[in-house]
Scaffold this motif. Structure first.
Motif, PDB file in Angstrom:
ATOM      1  N   LEU A  92       4.400  10.487  -2.521  1.00 34.69           N
ATOM      2  CA  LEU A  92       5.232   9.644  -1.666  1.00 34.69           C
ATOM      3  C   LEU A  92       4.690   9.756  -0.258  1.00 34.69           C
ATOM      4  CD1 LEU A  92       7.800   7.924  -1.142  1.00 34.69           C
ATOM      5  CD2 LEU A  92       8.999  10.092  -0.761  1.00 34.69           C
ATOM      6  N   LYS A  93       4.382   8.613   0.341  1.00 37.96           N
ATOM      7  CA  LYS A  93       3.881   8.592   1.721  1.00 37.96           C
ATOM      8  C   LYS A  93       4.816   7.721   2.542  1.00 37.96           C
ATOM      9  CE  LYS A  93      -0.172   8.255   4.521  1.00 37.96           C
ATOM     10  NZ  LYS A  93      -1.008   9.395   4.556  1.00 37.96           N
ATOM     11  N   MET A  94       5.281   8.268   3.656  1.00 38.65           N
ATOM     12  CA  MET A  94       6.214   7.554   4.513  1.00 38.65           C
ATOM     13  C   MET A  94       5.672   7.496   5.931  1.00 38.65           C
ATOM     14  SD  MET A  94       9.730   9.205   2.911  1.00 38.65           S
ATOM     15  CE  MET A  94      10.383   9.467   4.498  1.00 38.65           C
ATOM     16  N   THR A  95       5.698   6.282   6.486  1.00 39.53           N
ATOM     17  CA  THR A  95       5.354   6.078   7.889  1.00 39.53           C
ATOM     18  C   THR A  95       6.521   5.347   8.541  1.00 39.53           C
ATOM     19  OG1 THR A  95       4.364   3.884   7.705  1.00 39.53           O
ATOM     20  CG2 THR A  95       2.915   5.763   7.227  1.00 39.53           C
ATOM     21  N   GLU A  96       6.375   5.028   9.791  1.00 41.13           N
ATOM     22  CA  GLU A  96       7.407   4.283  10.493  1.00 41.13           C
ATOM     23  C   GLU A  96       7.619   2.900   9.860  1.00 41.13           C
ATOM     24  OE1 GLU A  96       8.188   2.505  14.972  1.00 41.13           O
ATOM     25  OE2 GLU A  96       6.518   3.868  14.634  1.00 41.13           O
ATOM     26  N   TYR A  97       6.574   2.336   9.266  1.00 43.39           N
ATOM     27  CA  TYR A  97       6.603   0.957   8.793  1.00 43.39           C
ATOM     28  C   TYR A  97       6.625   0.782   7.281  1.00 43.39           C
ATOM     29  CZ  TYR A  97       5.127   0.530  13.600  1.00 43.39           C
ATOM     30  OH  TYR A  97       5.056   0.648  14.957  1.00 43.39           O
ATOM     31  N   VAL A  98       6.242   1.798   6.529  1.00 41.22           N
ATOM     32  CA  VAL A  98       6.103   1.621   5.076  1.00 41.22           C
ATOM     33  C   VAL A  98       6.403   2.931   4.342  1.00 41.22           C
ATOM     34  CG1 VAL A  98       3.645   2.170   4.983  1.00 41.22           C
ATOM     35  CG2 VAL A  98       4.601   0.635   3.284  1.00 41.22           C
ATOM     36  N   GLU A  99       6.899   2.766   3.122  1.00 39.86           N
ATOM     37  CA  GLU A  99       7.083   3.888   2.209  1.00 39.86           C
ATOM     38  C   GLU A  99       6.365   3.511   0.916  1.00 39.86           C
ATOM     39  OE1 GLU A  99      10.779   5.228  -0.422  1.00 39.86           O
ATOM     40  OE2 GLU A  99      11.112   5.507   1.725  1.00 39.86           O
ATOM     41  N   ALA A 100       5.425   4.331   0.476  1.00 39.82           N
ATOM     42  CA  ALA A 100       4.650   4.044  -0.730  1.00 39.82           C
ATOM     43  C   ALA A 100       4.776   5.200  -1.706  1.00 39.82           C
ATOM     44  CB  ALA A 100       3.180   3.815  -0.374  1.00 39.82           C
ATOM     45  N   MET A 101       4.857   4.867  -3.016  1.00 37.98           N
ATOM     46  CA  MET A 101       5.011   5.879  -4.034  1.00 37.98           C
ATOM     47  C   MET A 101       4.102   5.568  -5.212  1.00 37.98           C
ATOM     48  SD  MET A 101       6.374   6.774  -7.237  1.00 37.98           S
ATOM     49  CE  MET A 101       7.250   5.320  -7.694  1.00 37.98           C
ATOM     50  N   MET A 102       3.531   6.625  -5.801  1.00 38.35           N
ATOM     51  CA  MET A 102       2.766   6.499  -7.033  1.00 38.35           C
ATOM     52  C   MET A 102       3.191   7.638  -7.951  1.00 38.35           C
ATOM     53  SD  MET A 102      -1.327   6.417  -7.848  1.00 38.35           S
ATOM     54  CE  MET A 102      -1.646   8.070  -7.318  1.00 38.35           C
ATOM     55  N   SER A 103       3.511   7.301  -9.193  1.00 36.33           N
ATOM     56  CA  SER A 103       3.907   8.328 -10.148  1.00 36.33           C
ATOM     57  C   SER A 103       2.708   9.203 -10.496  1.00 36.33           C
ATOM     58  CB  SER A 103       4.498   7.697 -11.408  1.00 36.33           C
ATOM     59  OG  SER A 103       3.530   6.930 -12.078  1.00 36.33           O
ATOM     60  N   GLY A 104       2.991  10.373 -11.005  1.00 37.02           N
ATOM     61  CA  GLY A 104       1.936  11.325 -11.333  1.00 37.02           C
ATOM     62  C   GLY A 104       0.949  10.817 -12.360  1.00 37.02           C
ATOM     63  N   ASP A 105       1.408   9.958 -13.260  1.00 40.28           N
ATOM     64  CA  ASP A 105       0.509   9.404 -14.279  1.00 40.28           C
ATOM     65  C   ASP A 105      -0.126   8.084 -13.852  1.00 40.28           C
ATOM     66  OD1 ASP A 105       2.676   7.685 -14.444  1.00 40.28           O
ATOM     67  OD2 ASP A 105       3.186   8.217 -16.500  1.00 40.28           O
ATOM     68  N   GLY A 106       0.216   7.608 -12.650  1.00 38.45           N
ATOM     69  CA  GLY A 106      -0.373   6.377 -12.127  1.00 38.45           C
ATOM     70  C   GLY A 106       0.205   5.096 -12.705  1.00 38.45           C
ATOM     71  N   VAL A 107       1.248   5.193 -13.527  1.00 33.84           N
ATOM     72  CA  VAL A 107       1.821   4.014 -14.177  1.00 33.84           C
ATOM     73  C   VAL A 107       2.738   3.238 -13.235  1.00 33.84           C
ATOM     74  CG1 VAL A 107       3.319   3.251 -16.060  1.00 33.84           C
ATOM     75  CG2 VAL A 107       1.605   5.017 -16.469  1.00 33.84           C
ATOM     76  N   LYS A 108       3.440   3.929 -12.349  1.00 33.30           N
ATOM     77  CA  LYS A 108       4.387   3.275 -11.447  1.00 33.30           C
ATOM     78  C   LYS A 108       3.882   3.361 -10.010  1.00 33.30           C
ATOM     79  CE  LYS A 108       8.264   4.591 -14.328  1.00 33.30           C
ATOM     80  NZ  LYS A 108       9.472   5.425 -14.402  1.00 33.30           N
ATOM     81  N   LEU A 109       3.881   2.218  -9.348  1.00 29.85           N
ATOM     82  CA  LEU A 109       3.515   2.129  -7.944  1.00 29.85           C
ATOM     83  C   LEU A 109       4.580   1.317  -7.233  1.00 29.85           C
ATOM     84  CD1 LEU A 109      -0.168   0.972  -8.477  1.00 29.85           C
ATOM     85  CD2 LEU A 109       0.548   3.283  -7.913  1.00 29.85           C
ATOM     86  N   SER A 110       4.911   1.691  -6.006  1.00 28.45           N
ATOM     87  CA  SER A 110       5.841   0.868  -5.239  1.00 28.45           C
ATOM     88  C   SER A 110       5.516   0.980  -3.758  1.00 28.45           C
ATOM     89  CB  SER A 110       7.293   1.280  -5.489  1.00 28.45           C
ATOM     90  OG  SER A 110       7.548   2.551  -4.943  1.00 28.45           O
TER      91      SER A 110
END
Length: 66
Positions: free
Chosen positions: A27-45
């Motif tokens: 999970l990476k969070m900045t002032e403008y965006v929050e991005a997530m990738m599951s451990g198996d790479g199947v889910k991205l948001s």
């Protein structure tokens, strides 16, 4: 940088915070965006103030926020 007993890592800078969980998800969070990738790479948001987009095993969604 902080490392928890379960192996999870938190890295924080002036511009962003990154969490790497024990299961490998990121999970990476900045002032403008929050991005997530599951451990198996199947889910991205990605979420921004204006929209959200996600890829899962069920398909792809992208939607503007109002």
């Amino acid at each position: 940088m902080r490392v928890k007993v379960d192996g999870a890592i938190t890295r924080q800078t002036d511009d962003d915070t990154t969490y790497i969980e024990a299961d490998g998800s990121i999970l990476k969070m900045t002032e403008y965006v929050e991005a997530m990738m599951s451990g198996d790479g199947v889910k991205l948001s990605r979420r921004t103030p204006d929209n959200i987009a996600a890829i899962t095993e069920d398909g792809v969604i992208a939607k503007g926020r109002e």
